[in-house]
Write an enzyme that holds these catalytic residues in place. Structure first.
Site, PDB file in Angstrom:
ATOM      1  N   LYS A  45      -8.599 -11.323 -17.508  1.00 51.51           N
ATOM      2  CA  LYS A  45      -8.606 -12.629 -16.934  1.00 51.51           C
ATOM      3  C   LYS A  45      -7.558 -12.820 -15.920  1.00 51.51           C
ATOM      4  CE  LYS A  45      -8.535 -15.123 -20.472  1.00 51.51           C
ATOM      5  NZ  LYS A  45      -8.161 -13.663 -21.568  1.00 51.51           N
ATOM      6  N   ARG A  70      -0.221 -18.749 -17.303  1.00 58.94           N
ATOM      7  CA  ARG A  70       0.860 -18.792 -18.457  1.00 58.94           C
ATOM      8  C   ARG A  70       2.122 -17.784 -18.085  1.00 58.94           C
ATOM      9  NH1 ARG A  70      -2.107 -17.812 -23.559  1.00 58.94           N
ATOM     10  NH2 ARG A  70      -3.595 -16.606 -22.204  1.00 58.94           N
ATOM     11  N   LYS A  96       0.194  -5.207 -24.830  1.00 60.68           N
ATOM     12  CA  LYS A  96      -0.734  -5.812 -24.014  1.00 60.68           C
ATOM     13  C   LYS A  96      -0.147  -5.647 -22.524  1.00 60.68           C
ATOM     14  CE  LYS A  96      -3.125 -10.110 -23.688  1.00 60.68           C
ATOM     15  NZ  LYS A  96      -3.236 -11.354 -24.367  1.00 60.68           N
ATOM     16  N   ALA A 125      -3.574 -18.303 -27.592  1.00 59.08           N
ATOM     17  CA  ALA A 125      -4.869 -18.845 -27.655  1.00 59.08           C
ATOM     18  C   ALA A 125      -5.563 -18.959 -28.996  1.00 59.08           C
ATOM     19  CB  ALA A 125      -5.583 -18.291 -26.586  1.00 59.08           C
ATOM     20  N   PHE A 139      -8.011 -15.707 -23.948  1.00 56.09           N
ATOM     21  CA  PHE A 139      -8.956 -14.791 -24.755  1.00 56.09           C
ATOM     22  C   PHE A 139     -10.456 -15.201 -24.195  1.00 56.09           C
ATOM     23  CE2 PHE A 139      -5.668 -14.742 -28.074  1.00 56.09           C
ATOM     24  CZ  PHE A 139      -5.304 -13.400 -27.740  1.00 56.09           C
ATOM     25  N   PHE A 150     -14.718  -1.915 -12.603  1.00 54.60           N
ATOM     26  CA  PHE A 150     -13.853  -0.719 -12.703  1.00 54.60           C
ATOM     27  C   PHE A 150     -14.367   0.483 -11.794  1.00 54.60           C
ATOM     28  CE2 PHE A 150     -12.010  -3.005 -15.756  1.00 54.60           C
ATOM     29  CZ  PHE A 150     -11.739  -2.414 -16.927  1.00 54.60           C
ATOM     30  N   TRP A 159      -9.041  -5.547  -8.474  1.00 49.45           N
ATOM     31  CA  TRP A 159      -8.127  -4.500  -8.808  1.00 49.45           C
ATOM     32  C   TRP A 159      -7.713  -3.172  -8.049  1.00 49.45           C
ATOM     33  CZ3 TRP A 159      -8.086   0.693 -10.323  1.00 49.45           C
ATOM     34  CH2 TRP A 159      -7.356   1.155 -11.268  1.00 49.45           C
TER      35      TRP A 159
END
Length: 587
Positions: free
Chosen positions: A80, A103, A114, A295, A323, A411, A439
């Site tokens: 995200k 955030r 993560k 979250a 999430f 991807f 990406w």
């Protein structure tokens, strides 16, 4: 060097891009900021004086408001933050005035599995090292404010144990009679430190504190972090901090930070933290970074203040909810937008072929281990079955009256047949669909994505909340469970049932939002149930009260406020170039 995310790590891409990034002065000029509204913290990070900006631009119409959410993720996450940064870059390529609002990352995930949530590949927020390692000190301020409250509580318990009522009165104190087994507060630290989940404090003599069980939580789970996310201004923050319940007395009455005479001092630590932080994407678009609550145990949003500022400074504000849409978007919809009064124009639901395969029958990937071989092979059947989860989240967005856009976060290993299957099923469900390759290609790879969002924002919507504040708590919980999660109903433990009865009789509770707690890895409370589980009931085992943040918090399933550090954490690969001081290995 030519940046290629298939060959270069995120930190290498960020390092190269940082050699040519804009100064905060250039960003400020681009945003039309006046000199005193920009508070530089070096050349490439700044704080924004939100009060001056909002006062000056109070009559300017808001820009378009876009939320980025997702399907139910795998344990690896579905990108995200990367999609939010890619969308900002794509809109920038289309010549739009745009700001991202995300955030601040926690040190726990950054040093664990993560990563720092800066995005990835050619869609990142930079400079990466300040972003990942404390930024301008907002989380430190939260830790100091929160732990000061715990100092006030534990020292008060010690003094009440050591002194008579007369002795307390001479010191201007009245006995609060705090119940040592009904202490709600604990300590916080910004790492995943499972050894601190359950501790004993106050060992020694009577001058060494009050001996009792205590605990640590991760800093971003603090109620003060949630307050930073929802506060509209300093006055609102001061009032909310004063309402924090830290314990209960022996007659089961709440003890607040105001009762401990510490709310003002706690707020003093937070004054500067109310100003959002200004950074940028790899391609030089401005990004506001502010707040960072969990979250699945808190609100999971960047701050209301950041969105209010961004909507005045740009024509598009792209924010992100933690999430999947069952958790982050539901709280954006029914909590953040209710507190802010802002109306979103569009919601993006991020999906990956990887996650769709997981929901369709592929083995669940495990962080830190190689991806199962099945994910490298085309399997349209798994993708089609897994798309049922995505369609469920699309319907959740529609229930809010918001226009959904599905972003297939592509991807380079995805196949055309797999992507076509997702597009066909989602378009049949009435959602716009865009394939985005940000990406791998940055803003150029996100042009279809940006165009779909612009189109969605031009359509009128009928934004509406799932429940009104005068809806009884039991009905709110039922609505969220059945309409958002897909449960057949709700069950309560005896403890939760007793709390529910008491809360529904309390008129103050009717003014508080409902912030659900459950697993983020399933639409249900059970993280092993993938896809769209059927024939299940949501079990509520406890109901917490965060009076300062303004939340009633029903708890379904076991959620820890202190995550654990894995056996192969990210900190093993992070180091410093001692010649230049540059940090290597962040992602």
């Amino acid at each position: 060097m030519a940046l290629d995310p298939t060959k270069h790590a995120d930190w290498e891409i960020a390092e190269e891009a940082e050699s040519r990034m804009k100064t905060v002065y250039e960003l400020g000029e681009k945003l039309g900021l006046e000199k005193e509204e920009l508070l530089p913290q070096g050349h490439y990070v700044a704080k924004l004086d939100y009060r001056k900006i909002l006062d000056r631009l109070k009559d300017k119409p808001d820009g378009k408001y876009v939320d980025v959410t997702a399907i139910t993720p795998t344990p690896l996450g579905e990108g995200k933050s990367t999609c939010a940064m890619g969308l900002v870059q794509g809109l920038g390529k289309r010549g739009k005035s745009v700001i991202g609002a995300i955030r601040q990352p926690s040190g726990g995930p950054t040093m664990n599995i993560k990563g720092s949530a800066a995005g990835g590949g050619l869609a990142q927020c930079i400079p990466l090292t300040p972003f990942s390692l404390g930024l301008t000190g907002d989380i430190n301020a939260i830790m100091n404010a929160h732990n000061l409250g715990m100092v006030a509580l534990t020292s008060r318990m010690q003094h009440e144990a050591n002194y008579t009522d007369e002795q307390l009165a001479k010191r201007g104190l009245k006995r609060l009679d705090i119940h040592p087994k009904k202490v709600e507060f604990g300590w916080i630290i910004d790492f995943c430190a499972q050894a601190l989940r359950n501790i004993t404090i106050g060992l020694g003599g009577k001058m060494d504190g009050y001996t009792m069980q205590s605990k640590f939580a991760i800093a971003v789970s603090s109620e003060i972090m949630a307050i930073l996310s929802v506060a509209r201004d300093l006055r609102d923050m001061r009032e909310r901090i004063g309402k924090i319940v830290v314990a209960y007395d022996k007659q089961d009455r709440p003890i607040t930070t105001t009762d401990l005479d510490v709310a003002g001092a706690m707020t003093a630590w937070m004054v500067e933290a109310l100003n959002p932080n200004l950074m940028q994407t790899l391609e030089g678009q401005p990004v506001v970074v502010h707040a960072g609550p969990f979250a699945n145990i808190a609100i999971g949003q960047s701050s209301v203040i950041a969105d209010r500022v961004a909507l005045k400074l740009a024509d598009y504000n792209v924010t992100e909810s933690g999430f999947g849409a069952d958790i982050g978007f539901e709280k954006f919809w029914n909590l953040k937008c209710r507190y802010s009064g802002l109306k979103p124009n569009c919601a993006v639901v991020v999906a990956t072929i990887r996650a769709l395969k997981c929901h369709g029958g592929a083995p669940i990937p495990v962080p830190g281990r190689p991806m199962p071989a099945e994910y490298a092979k085309e399997n349209v059947g798994w993708v089609e079955e897994g798309t049922k989860n995505l369609l469920h989240h699309i319907e959740t967005v529609k229930k809010a009256g918001i226009n959904p856009v599905v972003c297939i976060n592509a991807f380079y290993t995805d196949t055309d047949n797999e992507i076509k299957a997702v597009r066909r099923l989602c378009e049949a469900a009435g959602a716009r669909v865009a394939v985005s390759k940000h990406w791998q290609y940055g803003g150029e790879g996100a042009l279809e994505f940006a165009d779909a969002v612009v189109d969605a924002c031009e359509e009128e919507n009928n934004f509406r909340f799932l429940y009104d504040l005068d809806t009884p708590l039991s009905r709110r919980i039922e609505l969220i469970a059945t309409e958002v999660y897909g449960a057949d109903g709700v069950s309560y433990s005896p403890e939760a049932q007793a709390i529910l009865k008491r809360m529904e009789a309390d008129p103050e509770m009717k003014e508080m939002g409902t912030c659900m707690v459950k697993s983020h890895l399933s639409l249900s409370h059970d993280p092993t149930l993938k896809g769209v589980p059927k024939g299940w009931t949501l079990p509520v085992r406890d109901i917490l009260t965060y009076k300062g943040a303004g939340f009633v918090v029903p708890v379904a399933g076991a959620i820890s406020l202190m995550p654990g550090t894995a056996s192969d954490p990210a900190y093993r690969r992070i180091d410093v170039d001692v010649e230049t001081g540059r940090v290597k290995g962040l992602f």
